[in-house]
Scaffold this motif. Structure first.
Motif, PDB file in Angstrom:
ATOM      1  N   UNK A  56     -21.549  40.490  43.773  1.00 14.26           N
ATOM      2  CA  UNK A  56     -21.562  40.619  42.681  1.00 14.26           C
ATOM      3  C   UNK A  56     -20.917  39.926  41.713  1.00 14.26           C
ATOM      4  N   UNK A  57     -19.898  39.448  42.400  1.00 12.29           N
ATOM      5  CA  UNK A  57     -19.062  38.311  41.412  1.00 12.29           C
ATOM      6  C   UNK A  57     -19.692  36.803  41.804  1.00 12.29           C
ATOM      7  N   UNK A  58     -20.663  36.557  42.238  1.00 11.62           N
ATOM      8  CA  UNK A  58     -21.340  35.207  42.530  1.00 11.62           C
ATOM      9  C   UNK A  58     -20.337  34.545  43.369  1.00 11.62           C
ATOM     10  N   UNK A  59     -19.545  34.668  44.182  1.00 13.64           N
ATOM     11  CA  UNK A  59     -18.450  34.283  45.322  1.00 13.64           C
ATOM     12  C   UNK A  59     -19.802  33.021  46.456  1.00 13.64           C
ATOM     13  N   UNK A  60     -20.783  33.629  46.182  1.00 13.64           N
ATOM     14  CA  UNK A  60     -21.456  32.824  46.856  1.00 13.64           C
ATOM     15  C   UNK A  60     -22.585  31.823  46.517  1.00 13.64           C
ATOM     16  N   UNK A  92     -12.678  39.714  50.065  1.00  8.09           N
ATOM     17  CA  UNK A  92     -13.091  40.528  49.186  1.00  8.09           C
ATOM     18  C   UNK A  92     -11.710  39.333  48.754  1.00  8.09           C
ATOM     19  N   UNK A  93     -11.188  39.962  47.835  1.00 10.38           N
ATOM     20  CA  UNK A  93      -9.946  40.142  46.750  1.00 10.38           C
ATOM     21  C   UNK A  93      -9.735  38.776  46.989  1.00 10.38           C
ATOM     22  N   UNK A 114     -14.202  47.001  42.704  1.00 11.96           N
ATOM     23  CA  UNK A 114     -15.433  47.231  43.430  1.00 11.96           C
ATOM     24  C   UNK A 114     -16.181  46.012  43.866  1.00 11.96           C
ATOM     25  N   UNK A 115     -15.925  45.451  42.474  1.00 17.16           N
ATOM     26  CA  UNK A 115     -17.325  44.202  42.620  1.00 17.16           C
ATOM     27  C   UNK A 115     -16.773  43.092  43.049  1.00 17.16           C
ATOM     28  N   UNK A 116     -15.375  42.989  43.461  1.00 16.44           N
ATOM     29  CA  UNK A 116     -14.087  41.706  44.216  1.00 16.44           C
ATOM     30  C   UNK A 116     -14.913  42.309  45.558  1.00 16.44           C
ATOM     31  N   UNK A 117     -16.337  42.825  46.253  1.00 11.63           N
ATOM     32  CA  UNK A 117     -16.444  43.044  47.559  1.00 11.63           C
ATOM     33  C   UNK A 117     -17.292  42.873  47.351  1.00 11.63           C
ATOM     34  N   UNK A 118     -18.124  42.135  48.524  1.00 10.37           N
ATOM     35  CA  UNK A 118     -19.383  41.798  49.240  1.00 10.37           C
ATOM     36  C   UNK A 118     -19.721  43.487  49.569  1.00 10.37           C
ATOM     37  N   UNK A 119     -21.201  43.807  49.701  1.00 14.09           N
ATOM     38  CA  UNK A 119     -22.496  44.759  49.669  1.00 14.09           C
ATOM     39  C   UNK A 119     -23.182  44.110  50.621  1.00 14.09           C
ATOM     40  N   UNK A 138     -13.598  40.932  56.693  1.00 17.09           N
ATOM     41  CA  UNK A 138     -12.515  41.722  55.832  1.00 17.09           C
ATOM     42  C   UNK A 138     -12.496  41.840  54.195  1.00 17.09           C
ATOM     43  N   UNK A 139     -12.547  43.188  53.600  1.00 18.51           N
ATOM     44  CA  UNK A 139     -11.607  43.395  52.237  1.00 18.51           C
ATOM     45  C   UNK A 139     -13.088  43.367  51.460  1.00 18.51           C
ATOM     46  N   UNK A 140     -14.234  43.655  51.905  1.00 13.84           N
ATOM     47  CA  UNK A 140     -15.437  44.073  52.022  1.00 13.84           C
ATOM     48  C   UNK A 140     -15.230  45.863  51.591  1.00 13.84           C
ATOM     49  N   UNK A 141     -17.091  46.038  51.133  1.00 10.98           N
ATOM     50  CA  UNK A 141     -17.345  47.101  51.063  1.00 10.98           C
ATOM     51  C   UNK A 141     -18.653  47.736  51.584  1.00 10.98           C
ATOM     52  N   UNK A 142     -18.995  47.832  52.858  1.00 13.88           N
ATOM     53  CA  UNK A 142     -20.358  48.415  54.024  1.00 13.88           C
ATOM     54  C   UNK A 142     -20.572  49.456  53.814  1.00 13.88           C
ATOM     55  N   UNK A 143     -19.719  50.624  52.805  1.00 13.63           N
ATOM     56  CA  UNK A 143     -20.831  51.551  52.742  1.00 13.63           C
ATOM     57  C   UNK A 143     -20.919  52.287  53.656  1.00 13.63           C
ATOM     58  N   UNK A 144     -20.065  52.040  54.403  1.00 15.52           N
ATOM     59  CA  UNK A 144     -19.769  53.459  55.960  1.00 15.52           C
ATOM     60  C   UNK A 144     -20.922  53.465  57.072  1.00 15.52           C
TER      61      UNK A 144
END
Ligand SMILES: *[C@@H]1O[C@H](CO)[C@@H](O)[C@H](O)[C@H]1NC(C)=O
Ligand SMILES: *[C@@H]1O[C@H](CO)[C@@H](O)[C@H](O)[C@H]1NC(C)=O
Ligand SMILES: *[C@@H]1O[C@H](CO)[C@@H](O)[C@H](O)[C@H]1NC(C)=O
Ligand SMILES: *[C@@H]1O[C@H](CO)[C@@H](O)[C@H](O)[C@H]1NC(C)=O
Length: 200
Positions: A56-60, A92-93, A114-119, A138-144
């Motif tokens: 979401x934050x276009x890091x890539x 992330x972050x 939350x947008x700072x984390x890749x999903x 690390x520090x991303x959000x793979x939602x379980x």
């Protein structure tokens, strides 16, 4: 005599100019033919990996096919001599992971963080990075989702950091196959057990 003098000074000037021109051309052609270090198959693999993610934050943003040298993409480092990708470093972050206990005052603060984390999903295409030594998601959000089993086949891994990325379920025993591993961080799994199971 005077004509000869002026002629020779003309020709030496001319020569100078030619030398300058030649130098200029060799410089600029060197710049244009700067070798692309990135290996084509690995660039394709990274693009597929990106495709599975939500960023979401276009890091890539630098990860695009037109940008041929994947060794210059954000978070990527290649081996100087072989051109193989040896590091994928995407915490992330910006690597300053806030503690889970951090509470956000507003809904907006929470969603911005939350947008700072890749999903999304972690593509098996990572297996095409044959010399991968360092993987930090690390520090991303793979939602379980479960840590993908295929990560255990990245035989050259020395560093694996999946901490604080909200992975769930059990840790696949395949990670035990990573015989070169020096650093393994799996801290802070998701608080709930996932029912989703990643095919891996
Ligand atoms: C890679 O190349 C750069 C520039 O030529 C050099 O400074 C650096 O030390 C090299 N790194 C490795 C790991 O060889
Ligand atoms: C692993 O990632 C976390 C979160 O980004 C970071 O705080 C930690 O220092 C990393 N661990 C190592 C050993 O690099
Ligand atoms: C990886 O680990 C699994 C489970 O521990 C095992 O069954 C499998 O044979 C291993 N694969 C390799 C390539 O070592
Ligand atoms: C997570 O799943 C495992 C295996 O299915 C189960 O034994 C364990 O109790 C579960 N933990 C939680 C917190 O639900």
């Amino acid at each position: 005599m005077t004509t000869r003098l002026s002629f020779s000074s003309f020709s030496s000037c001319h020569l100078c100019l030619l030398v300058v021109l030649a130098l200029f051309r060799s410089c600029s052609s060197k710049q244009n033919s700067e070798p692309v270090l990135c290996i084509d198959a690995e660039r394709q693999a990274l693009l597929r990996f990106k495709h599975g993610l939500t960023d979401e934050t276009h890091r890539l943003a630098s990860w695009v096919a037109e940008n041929k040298d994947c060794c210059n993409w954000y978070g990527i480092t290649c081996d100087n001599s072989t051109g193989h990708v040896h590091r994928v470093h995407l915490p992330g972050h910006g690597g300053h992971c806030p503690a889970y206990s951090v509470s956000y005052f507003t809904e907006k603060e929470y969603t911005d963080a939350s947008k700072q984390r890749l999903k999304g999903d972690i593509s098996r295409s990572l297996l095409d990075l044959k010399q991968l030594k360092h993987l930090d998601l690390s520090c991303n959000d793979f939602r379980g989702i479960q840590v993908p089993k295929f990560i255990g086949s990245l035989q050259n891994l020395k560093y694996l950091n999946l901490s604080n990325s909200k992975f769930g379920g059990t840790i696949p025993p395949q990670l035990g196959n990573l015989s070169n591993l020096n650093v393994l961080c799996l801290g802070s799994f998701h608080e709930f057990n996932s029912t989703r199971n990643q095919q891996a």
